[in-house]
Design a protein around this motif. Structure first.
Motif, PDB file in Angstrom:
ATOM      1  N   PHE A  69     -31.472   1.410  76.353  1.00 27.33           N
ATOM      2  CA  PHE A  69     -32.630   0.822  75.681  1.00 27.33           C
ATOM      3  C   PHE A  69     -32.707   1.308  74.231  1.00 27.33           C
ATOM      4  O   PHE A  69     -33.037   0.531  73.322  1.00 27.33           O
ATOM      5  CB  PHE A  69     -33.922   1.167  76.430  1.00 27.33           C
ATOM      6  N   GLY A  70     -32.406   2.571  74.012  1.00 19.19           N
ATOM      7  CA  GLY A  70     -32.419   3.127  72.660  1.00 19.19           C
ATOM      8  C   GLY A  70     -31.484   2.362  71.740  1.00 19.19           C
ATOM      9  O   GLY A  70     -31.842   2.035  70.600  1.00 19.19           O
ATOM     10  N   SER A  82     -36.263  -8.148  65.053  1.00 15.52           N
ATOM     11  CA  SER A  82     -37.423  -8.056  65.944  1.00 15.52           C
ATOM     12  C   SER A  82     -38.223  -9.355  65.935  1.00 15.52           C
ATOM     13  O   SER A  82     -38.530  -9.896  64.883  1.00 15.52           O
ATOM     14  CB  SER A  82     -38.309  -6.893  65.504  1.00 15.52           C
ATOM     15  N   THR A  83     -38.535  -9.836  67.141  1.00 16.50           N
ATOM     16  CA  THR A  83     -39.376 -11.025  67.286  1.00 16.50           C
ATOM     17  C   THR A  83     -40.410 -10.731  68.368  1.00 16.50           C
ATOM     18  O   THR A  83     -40.355  -9.672  69.005  1.00 16.50           O
ATOM     19  CB  THR A  83     -38.538 -12.243  67.751  1.00 16.50           C
ATOM     20  N   GLY A  84     -41.332 -11.661  68.573  1.00 11.45           N
ATOM     21  CA  GLY A  84     -42.305 -11.499  69.650  1.00 11.45           C
ATOM     22  C   GLY A  84     -41.604 -11.357  70.996  1.00 11.45           C
ATOM     23  O   GLY A  84     -42.043 -10.595  71.865  1.00 11.45           O
ATOM     24  N   TYR A  85     -40.481 -12.067  71.129  1.00 11.52           N
ATOM     25  CA  TYR A  85     -39.705 -12.038  72.372  1.00 11.52           C
ATOM     26  C   TYR A  85     -39.114 -10.651  72.632  1.00 11.52           C
ATOM     27  O   TYR A  85     -39.268 -10.087  73.725  1.00 11.52           O
ATOM     28  CB  TYR A  85     -38.606 -13.110  72.278  1.00 11.52           C
ATOM     29  N   THR A  86     -38.458 -10.067  71.621  1.00 14.64           N
ATOM     30  CA  THR A  86     -37.850  -8.746  71.840  1.00 14.64           C
ATOM     31  C   THR A  86     -38.926  -7.681  72.050  1.00 14.64           C
ATOM     32  O   THR A  86     -38.727  -6.741  72.807  1.00 14.64           O
ATOM     33  CB  THR A  86     -36.936  -8.341  70.654  1.00 14.64           C
ATOM     34  N   THR A  87     -40.071  -7.850  71.388  1.00 15.91           N
ATOM     35  CA  THR A  87     -41.174  -6.897  71.570  1.00 15.91           C
ATOM     36  C   THR A  87     -41.700  -6.956  73.005  1.00 15.91           C
ATOM     37  O   THR A  87     -41.928  -5.923  73.640  1.00 15.91           O
ATOM     38  CB  THR A  87     -42.317  -7.217  70.580  1.00 15.91           C
ATOM     39  N   LEU A  88     -41.833  -8.181  73.503  1.00 13.92           N
ATOM     40  CA  LEU A  88     -42.308  -8.349  74.884  1.00 13.92           C
ATOM     41  C   LEU A  88     -41.328  -7.692  75.865  1.00 13.92           C
ATOM     42  O   LEU A  88     -41.735  -6.962  76.784  1.00 13.92           O
ATOM     43  CB  LEU A  88     -42.459  -9.845  75.208  1.00 13.92           C
ATOM     44  N   VAL A 122     -34.171  -6.621  81.405  1.00 21.10           N
ATOM     45  CA  VAL A 122     -34.736  -6.767  80.054  1.00 21.10           C
ATOM     46  C   VAL A 122     -33.859  -6.061  79.021  1.00 21.10           C
ATOM     47  O   VAL A 122     -33.760  -6.511  77.876  1.00 21.10           O
ATOM     48  CB  VAL A 122     -36.222  -6.304  79.947  1.00 21.10           C
ATOM     49  N   THR A 123     -33.193  -4.977  79.431  1.00 19.57           N
ATOM     50  CA  THR A 123     -32.285  -4.308  78.489  1.00 19.57           C
ATOM     51  C   THR A 123     -31.106  -5.212  78.151  1.00 19.57           C
ATOM     52  O   THR A 123     -30.706  -5.320  76.984  1.00 19.57           O
ATOM     53  CB  THR A 123     -31.796  -2.966  79.074  1.00 19.57           C
ATOM     54  N   VAL A 124     -30.547  -5.878  79.159  1.00 18.64           N
ATOM     55  CA  VAL A 124     -29.453  -6.833  78.914  1.00 18.64           C
ATOM     56  C   VAL A 124     -29.923  -7.917  77.944  1.00 18.64           C
ATOM     57  O   VAL A 124     -29.232  -8.229  76.960  1.00 18.64           O
ATOM     58  CB  VAL A 124     -28.968  -7.485  80.234  1.00 18.64           C
ATOM     59  N   LEU A 125     -31.116  -8.469  78.201  1.00 21.42           N
ATOM     60  CA  LEU A 125     -31.639  -9.537  77.340  1.00 21.42           C
ATOM     61  C   LEU A 125     -31.835  -9.045  75.900  1.00 21.42           C
ATOM     62  O   LEU A 125     -31.570  -9.771  74.941  1.00 21.42           O
ATOM     63  CB  LEU A 125     -32.956 -10.084  77.904  1.00 21.42           C
ATOM     64  N   MET A 126     -32.275  -7.797  75.751  1.00 27.08           N
ATOM     65  CA  MET A 126     -32.455  -7.252  74.397  1.00 27.08           C
ATOM     66  C   MET A 126     -31.122  -7.077  73.684  1.00 27.08           C
ATOM     67  O   MET A 126     -30.992  -7.371  72.497  1.00 27.08           O
ATOM     68  CB  MET A 126     -33.197  -5.913  74.460  1.00 27.08           C
ATOM     69  N   LEU A 127     -30.111  -6.591  74.415  1.00 25.91           N
ATOM     70  CA  LEU A 127     -28.790  -6.413  73.791  1.00 25.91           C
ATOM     71  C   LEU A 127     -28.204  -7.765  73.388  1.00 25.91           C
ATOM     72  O   LEU A 127     -27.595  -7.898  72.331  1.00 25.91           O
ATOM     73  CB  LEU A 127     -27.846  -5.666  74.742  1.00 25.91           C
TER      74      LEU A 127
ATOM     75  N   THR B   5     -23.152  -4.668  65.842  1.00 26.11           N
ATOM     76  CA  THR B   5     -22.833  -5.608  66.928  1.00 26.11           C
ATOM     77  C   THR B   5     -21.830  -4.968  67.890  1.00 26.11           C
ATOM     78  O   THR B   5     -21.869  -5.225  69.093  1.00 26.11           O
ATOM     79  CB  THR B   5     -22.286  -6.951  66.402  1.00 26.11           C
ATOM     80  N   ILE B   6     -20.947  -4.118  67.361  1.00 26.80           N
ATOM     81  CA  ILE B   6     -20.013  -3.402  68.241  1.00 26.80           C
ATOM     82  C   ILE B   6     -20.796  -2.474  69.170  1.00 26.80           C
ATOM     83  O   ILE B   6     -20.511  -2.392  70.366  1.00 26.80           O
ATOM     84  CB  ILE B   6     -18.977  -2.618  67.404  1.00 26.80           C
ATOM     85  N   LEU B   7     -21.802  -1.802  68.619  1.00 24.38           N
ATOM     86  CA  LEU B   7     -22.627  -0.909  69.441  1.00 24.38           C
ATOM     87  C   LEU B   7     -23.341  -1.684  70.549  1.00 24.38           C
ATOM     88  O   LEU B   7     -23.336  -1.267  71.713  1.00 24.38           O
ATOM     89  CB  LEU B   7     -23.637  -0.173  68.550  1.00 24.38           C
ATOM     90  N   ALA B   8     -23.933  -2.833  70.191  1.00 20.98           N
ATOM     91  CA  ALA B   8     -24.627  -3.643  71.195  1.00 20.98           C
ATOM     92  C   ALA B   8     -23.635  -4.149  72.243  1.00 20.98           C
ATOM     93  O   ALA B   8     -23.933  -4.169  73.441  1.00 20.98           O
ATOM     94  CB  ALA B   8     -25.341  -4.809  70.531  1.00 20.98           C
ATOM     95  N   THR B   9     -22.427  -4.531  71.806  1.00 19.63           N
ATOM     96  CA  THR B   9     -21.402  -4.996  72.742  1.00 19.63           C
ATOM     97  C   THR B   9     -20.997  -3.872  73.693  1.00 19.63           C
ATOM     98  O   THR B   9     -20.821  -4.084  74.897  1.00 19.63           O
ATOM     99  CB  THR B   9     -20.159  -5.503  71.971  1.00 19.63           C
ATOM    100  N   TYR B  10     -20.868  -2.664  73.155  1.00 21.50           N
ATOM    101  CA  TYR B  10     -20.517  -1.534  74.014  1.00 21.50           C
ATOM    102  C   TYR B  10     -21.619  -1.277  75.046  1.00 21.50           C
ATOM    103  O   TYR B  10     -21.333  -0.980  76.211  1.00 21.50           O
ATOM    104  CB  TYR B  10     -20.254  -0.265  73.185  1.00 21.50           C
ATOM    105  N   GLY B  11     -22.878  -1.441  74.623  1.00 22.33           N
ATOM    106  CA  GLY B  11     -23.996  -1.306  75.568  1.00 22.33           C
ATOM    107  C   GLY B  11     -23.836  -2.278  76.727  1.00 22.33           C
ATOM    108  O   GLY B  11     -24.021  -1.918  77.892  1.00 22.33           O
TER     109      GLY B  11
END
Lengths: 132, 127
Positions: A69-70, A82-88, A122-127, B5-11
């Motif tokens: 998540f970090g 950042s959007t309303g979606y990512t904040t939610l 939700v973490t997957v969706l944020m990434l 983007t590489i960091l997010a991909t690694y996540g």
């Protein structure tokens, strides 16, 4: 004002701190501080209770969740996405991780797993949101 | 691709590893055990155990890689060299997963070393 994703990240880290304390206090009482302060070269002679062990596993799980998540929160913030979606999504993550700790402690089944899946999802969706 | 983007991909790669571990656990330990509070310790074996170890290693790598990338971005010190190091890290870690899952010795250690060195390089470039 702090960006919402970062506010949630700080709060999530504090959830981790609280979980650690909730685990460490009973663990010290049950195993004895003589053992916990030792180098722990041997297995403890006394056993932890089921509930304490569950809190320990909840804490271990939270580490993984928090690092992922970090990354999501910080990438979204530093790239101004950042959007309303990512904040939610971030707030849902926080709510799920708060609920996860008592759900594990009380052995909620399948509640704990469902809560874990929500936090994971939700973490997957944020990434993914961070990438596109 | 940028460092972030590489960091997010690694996540996402780490999350895929978690999913594989869950699937293996489902097969070996049953879904009933997975959704329980796991008060009795049960262990997996074979490929699932290797994926579990790969996951533990990937999380360590992630906790080291993420701060390096974020420091570089926040300090505005990204460069072609940092991008290359991040790309090398990602490729190394993508190879690491199947190599560990299949239990290929030596090569696994080699790609681990590549990812480790790339991370160290990122920290050096951040200084």
């Amino acid at each position: 004002m702090m960006p919402p994703e970062l506010t949630v990240l700080v709060l999530a880290a504090l959830v981790q701190v609280v979980t650690f304390v909730a685990y460490a206090i009973p663990a010290n009482i049950e195993l004895g501080s003589g053992y916990t302060m030792s180098a722990r070269d041997r297995e403890p002679t006394r056993q932890m209770s089921d509930r304490t062990a569950r809190l320990g596993r909840a804490m271990t799980n939270m580490f993984e969740g928090l690092i992922l998540f970090g990354i999501a929160a910080l990438v979204i913030h530093t790239t101004n996405q950042s959007t309303g979606y990512t904040t939610l999504l971030a707030w849902i993550f926080l709510a799920a991780r708060i609920a996860y700790v008592p759900a594990y402690a009380y052995g909620l089944r399948p509640g704990r797993s469902i809560i874990w899946v929500i936090g994971f999802g939700v973490t997957v969706l944020m990434l993914i949101a961070a990438l596109f | 691709m940028t460092e972030t983007t590489i960091l997010a991909t690694y996540g996402l790669l780490v999350m895929l590893t978690i999913l594989l571990q869950v699937l293996g656990g489902m097969q070996q330990l049953s879904l009933g055990y997975l959704i329980s509070s796991r008060d009795e310790t049960r262990t997996v074996s074979g490929m699932t155990a290797r994926i579990e170890r790969a996951l533990a290693n990937s999380i360590t790598a992630m906790a080291l890689f993420a701060p390096a990338v974020l420091i570089l971005v926040i300090l505005d010190r990204t460069s072609p060299a940092t991008l290359l190091a991040a790309q090398v890290f990602l490729v190394g870690r993508i190879i690491y997963l199947p190599v560990y899952a299949l239990g290929i010795p030596a090569l696994r250690t080699l790609v681990w070393l590549v990812g480790f060195a790339a991370t160290a390089m990122l920290y050096l470039l951040a200084l």
